[in-house]
Design a protein around this motif. Structure first.
Motif, PDB file in Angstrom:
ATOM      1  N   HIS A 228       0.863  -1.138  -0.103  1.00  0.00           N
ATOM      2  CA  HIS A 228       0.092   0.134   0.073  1.00  0.00           C
ATOM      3  C   HIS A 228       0.900   1.242  -0.028  1.00  0.00           C
ATOM      4  O   HIS A 228       1.781   1.341   1.053  1.00  0.00           O
TER       5      HIS A 228
ATOM      6  N   ASP B 152       1.076   5.271   0.090  1.00  0.00           N
ATOM      7  CA  ASP B 152       0.320   6.364   0.253  1.00  0.00           C
ATOM      8  C   ASP B 152       0.748   7.803  -0.027  1.00  0.00           C
ATOM      9  O   ASP B 152       1.703   8.107   0.330  1.00  0.00           O
TER      10      ASP B 152
ATOM     11  N   HIS C  69      -2.754   4.790  -3.231  1.00  0.00           N
ATOM     12  CA  HIS C  69      -3.819   5.376  -2.349  1.00  0.00           C
ATOM     13  C   HIS C  69      -3.440   6.897  -2.490  1.00  0.00           C
ATOM     14  O   HIS C  69      -2.530   7.545  -1.927  1.00  0.00           O
TER      15      HIS C  69
ATOM     16  N   MET D 273      -3.944  10.467  -1.961  1.00  0.00           N
ATOM     17  CA  MET D 273      -4.758  11.481  -1.170  1.00  0.00           C
ATOM     18  C   MET D 273      -4.426  12.804  -1.610  1.00  0.00           C
ATOM     19  O   MET D 273      -3.405  13.464  -1.069  1.00  0.00           O
TER      20      MET D 273
ATOM     21  N   ASP E 173      -8.313   0.853   5.906  1.00  0.00           N
ATOM     22  CA  ASP E 173      -7.198   1.551   6.326  1.00  0.00           C
ATOM     23  C   ASP E 173      -7.130   2.537   7.275  1.00  0.00           C
ATOM     24  O   ASP E 173      -7.474   3.721   7.525  1.00  0.00           O
TER      25      ASP E 173
END
Ligand code: DX5
Ligand code: ZN
Length: 213
Positions: free
Chosen positions: A32, A34, A65, A67, A172
């Motif tokens: 994962h 970020d 991911h 953001m 998450d």
């Protein structure tokens, strides 16, 4: 069996490739990643060039991911850098259908994430278009936060919304040996964990604990 996706936000950024390799050997199912733009969240991490630099250290799925307030500007570059899943936020300031079409155009899997304060119902129109829902059980932006219990009922509600469609549910934030079993019971398919996995070596012990706990 639930899949474990360690978040490299908690990794040693000075030895990122070695840590990714270690996660791979420790039994991580996904990695994962970020990505934070310092605008959507009050933190700034890394861009496509870092994803590209660690791509060759593992064949595992890269679960990116985003953001970001305007992720449309970076979807192509993350796709080319080696992302397999690209997850955007429903709270982004871009047109969600447009974001989904961009990710699909790159041949990648589409994830849609909701912050703790966003109701599950807002996902409804997009469920037929996506491959994964990422339920934030902490406020996006930082690792090491405490799991927000209301995420458990959100998992159940998202599973109901999905019904028989092939959409994965990932959770998450604040995942550890206590919250992981509760998320599994609620129906989670994937658990994202950063600080819990990286807190000590070998990472395999914590990954195993989350998988089998
Ligand atoms: C937070 C990130 C999470 C975070 C998880 O914005 O999306 O993936 O790194 O970290 P822990 O497991 O420490 O809560
Ligand atoms: Zn994340």
């Amino acid at each position: 069996m639930v899949k474990i996706a360690p978040s490299i936000l908690s990794a040693d950024f000075a030895r990122l490739g070695c840590d990714v390799k270690a996660l791979d050997s420790a039994g991580a199912d996904w990695i994962h990643i970020d990505v934070m733009d310092g605008h959507f969240v009050p933190n700034l991490t890394f861009g496509p060039v870092i994803v590209e630099s660690i791509r060759s250290y593992t064949q595992k799925t890269f679960d990116v991911h985003l953001m970001m307030t305007n992720p449309e500007n970076f979807i192509t570059s993350f796709a080319k850098a080696g992302a397999d899943y690209i997850t955007v936020h429903l709270e982004a300031q871009s047109n969600i259908e447009y974001l989904i079409s961009l990710i699909k155009k790159e041949g990648k899997k589409v994830g849609l994430s909701i912050c703790p304060s966003t109701p599950v119902a807002k996902l409804e129109p997009f469920i037929p278009l996506i491959d994964l829902v990422l339920i934030m059980s902490v406020e996006p932006g930082f690792g090491g936060q405490t799991f927000q219990e209301k995420a458990l009922e959100k998992i159940v509600s998202v599973k109901e919304l999905i019904g028989k469609k092939h959409v994965l549910v990932s959770v998450d934030g604040g995942i550890n040996q206590i919250t992981a079993p509760a998320c599994k019971l609620a129906g989670a398919d994937i658990l994202v964990a950063g600080s819990y996995i990286f807190k000590k070596k070998p990472y395999a012990i914590q990954i195993q604990q989350l998988k089998e706990g």
